[in-house]
Write an enzyme that holds these catalytic residues in place. Structure first.
Site, PDB file in Angstrom:
ATOM      1  N   THR A  77      -6.105   1.526  -5.287  1.00  0.00           N
ATOM      2  CA  THR A  77      -5.532   0.200  -5.037  1.00  0.00           C
ATOM      3  C   THR A  77      -6.079  -0.848  -6.000  1.00  0.00           C
ATOM      4  OG1 THR A  77      -5.200   0.707  -2.708  1.00  0.00           O
ATOM      5  CG2 THR A  77      -5.319  -1.617  -3.288  1.00  0.00           C
ATOM      6  N   GLU A 104       0.823  -1.197   0.000  1.00  0.00           N
ATOM      7  CA  GLU A 104       0.000   0.000   0.000  1.00  0.00           C
ATOM      8  C   GLU A 104       0.870   1.265   0.000  1.00  0.00           C
ATOM      9  OE1 GLU A 104      -3.308   0.524  -0.288  1.00  0.00           O
ATOM     10  OE2 GLU A 104      -3.060   2.661   0.064  1.00  0.00           O
ATOM     11  N   ASP A 155       1.500   0.167  -4.929  1.00  0.00           N
ATOM     12  CA  ASP A 155       0.295   0.310  -5.749  1.00  0.00           C
ATOM     13  C   ASP A 155       0.076   1.700  -6.343  1.00  0.00           C
ATOM     14  OD1 ASP A 155      -0.465   1.460  -3.333  1.00  0.00           O
ATOM     15  OD2 ASP A 155      -2.336   0.336  -3.136  1.00  0.00           O
ATOM     16  N   HIS A 156       0.320   2.726  -5.560  1.00  0.00           N
ATOM     17  CA  HIS A 156       0.043   4.077  -6.073  1.00  0.00           C
ATOM     18  C   HIS A 156       0.764   5.132  -5.243  1.00  0.00           C
ATOM     19  CE1 HIS A 156      -2.630   4.288  -2.682  1.00  0.00           C
ATOM     20  NE2 HIS A 156      -3.386   3.307  -3.153  1.00  0.00           N
ATOM     21  N   HIS A 205      -1.713   2.811   4.735  1.00  0.00           N
ATOM     22  CA  HIS A 205      -2.763   3.515   3.981  1.00  0.00           C
ATOM     23  C   HIS A 205      -2.909   4.959   4.468  1.00  0.00           C
ATOM     24  CE1 HIS A 205      -6.750   4.574   2.422  1.00  0.00           C
ATOM     25  NE2 HIS A 205      -6.571   3.622   1.543  1.00  0.00           N
TER      26      HIS A 205
HETATM   27  C1  GP9 Z   1      -8.791  -0.973   1.058  1.00  0.00           C
HETATM   28  C2  GP9 Z   1      -7.541  -0.634   0.367  1.00  0.00           C
HETATM   29  C3  GP9 Z   1      -7.521   0.837   0.012  1.00  0.00           C
HETATM   30  O1  GP9 Z   1      -9.100  -2.316   1.135  1.00  0.00           O
HETATM   31  O2  GP9 Z   1      -7.224  -1.488  -0.631  1.00  0.00           O
HETATM   32  O3  GP9 Z   1      -7.737   1.217  -1.284  1.00  0.00           O
HETATM   33  P1  GP9 Z   1      -7.279   2.713  -1.739  1.00  0.00           P
HETATM   34  O4  GP9 Z   1      -8.098   3.678  -0.919  1.00  0.00           O
HETATM   35  O5  GP9 Z   1      -5.813   2.835  -1.411  1.00  0.00           O
HETATM   36  O6  GP9 Z   1      -7.550   2.799  -3.181  1.00  0.00           O
END
Ligand code: GP9
Length: 402
Positions: free
Chosen positions: A80, A38, A254-255, A193
């Protein structure tokens, strides 16, 4: 219409008709463990904050892995879930909204489904509510046999948004031990996150973030440090269980993590100055990416401009799978860098198109290049989005079944 459908499918087939295939099928039989971290932006790797190493465990692993230093995230509104989609399907995020919500009913020749086809058991693990990002439906469409969500984990320790990464990884290894071999496991972490808050006050002093203390950037650096520690424990557990020596293990981010409003902090951390040029901003929208091979035969630093859409074709080749309808390319066999984003930017090994200033510039010195001369790159950008949109919006793989 019929003609357009055929042309689109043919475009993909021609593009993916394989030429040279180093390493083809050489890792079939080995497990595959892919970890999506994350918000793990690229700059965290090999970074020191006030003299302290931010990601010592990933840095150590990097020495024995194939590391992609210029690996961009290509996510859009689906955050994500877009990263999961790009990495497992090798198509681009939806025009608006998220593929996960809007196109979970489609047919996909995704990585899990293809691995299933050669006898792998497949599972995805993420300790959050199963409904989030419509994952239950989408994971079925992608071909995962098992979806281990929050309900399948013992929520015994909280860090950030839910189950701590340390506990998550620990339980994940236990689960993998019991899976039929060979397997593909896709793990998605959670602790780092946004807004990176340490609600339980457990990692307040994990690292001295100096001037970033009390700020979202400081909280982010602590969260990264925490997740890196979790990665270290995860690797130890995998080694103890014997899985490490029989698996390809991938870690990627992921981002983005640092929002645009906080770019001066990013400038300080990376360049020790107060602001970023547009080129610097765009070329820092990268994520961590490394592949560890069980025999450590392939390792080192690869500088090719690459992105999340390239993961599936790269892994597929190692397992002897030839995906026909992917947009990315196999990074072990093609080095002509190209990534593109929904925001309108694209980057090659030499140039970057910066949408916000409508300029094509050289990566090495920021000098403006003649857009007319590189029209083919703009055409390529348009074609890639057209093809990806058609594939998704008209559910073209379903057409092949008729
Ligand atoms: C929640 C997580 C967050 O399950 O994958 O997604 P995001 O807010 O980072 O797109």
């Amino acid at each position: 219409d019929e003609k357009e459908i055929k042309e689109t499918l043919k475009w993909f087939e021609d593009k993916n008709a394989n030429k040279n295939k180093n390493y083809f099928g050489e890792y079939r039989g080995k497990n595959l463990i892919v970890v999506q971290l994350e918000a793990f932006q690229g700059f965290v790797l090999e970074r020191k904050i006030n003299g302290q190493e931010l990601t010592p465990n990933l840095n150590k692993l990097a020495k024995d892995s194939l590391v992609f230093e210029n690996y961009y995230y290509q996510t859009a509104w689906g955050g994500t879930s877009d990263a999961e989609f790009l990495s497992n399907v090798s198509l681009l995020p939806a025009r608006d909204g998220s593929v996960y919500y809007q196109y979970a009913g489609n047919k996909y020749n995704a990585l899990p489904k293809e691995l299933k086809g050669i006898g792998y058991s497949t599972a995805v693990m993420h300790a959050n509510r199963p409904g989030f990002w419509n994952r239950t439906n989408m994971y079925r469409a992608l071909g995962f046999d098992k979806y281990e969500s929050e309900k399948d984990f013992n929520i015994d320790e909280i860090q950030g948004m839910g189950l701590s990464d340390k506990s998550f990884f620990k339980q994940a290894v236990e689960k993998m031990k019991s899976y039929d071999k060979p397997f593909y496991s896709f793990l998605i972490t959670l602790s780092s996150h946004f807004p990176y808050k340490d609600y339980q006050n457990k990692i307040a002093k994990i690292i001295n973030v100096g001037e970033f203390e009390g700020d979202v950037v400081g909280d982010y650096l602590k969260a990264v440090k925490y997740t890196d520690e979790a990665v270290g424990l995860f690797i130890d557990e995998l080694k103890r269980s014997g899985l490490w020596d029989n698996s390809i293990v991938v870690f990627y981010g992921d981002h983005a993590a640092i929002p645009y409003e906080k770019r001066s902090s990013l400038a300080k951390i990376i360049y020790g100055k107060d602001d970023l040029t547009t080129l610097e901003w765009v070329t820092n929208q990268k994520v961590v990416m490394m592949i560890h091979f069980p025999d450590e035969r392939i390792k080192g630093i690869d500088k090719t401009t690459a992105g999340q859409m390239d993961l599936y074709p790269t892994l597929a080749n190692l397992y002897g799978i030839e995906p026909k309808y992917v947009l990315g390319r196999d990074l072990l066999n093609q080095k002509d860098g190209f990534i593109l984003t929904r925001e309108g930017n694209f980057v090659t090994n030499k140039y970057a198109y910066l949408k916000s200033s409508d300029k094509l510039v050289e990566l090495k010195n920021g000098k403006e290049a003649d857009k007319e001369k590189f029209k083919y790159l703009f055409d390529k950008y348009k074609t890639y989005f057209d093809m990806s949109n058609k594939m998704i919006e008209y559910d073209l793989l379903r057409y092949l079944e008729r």
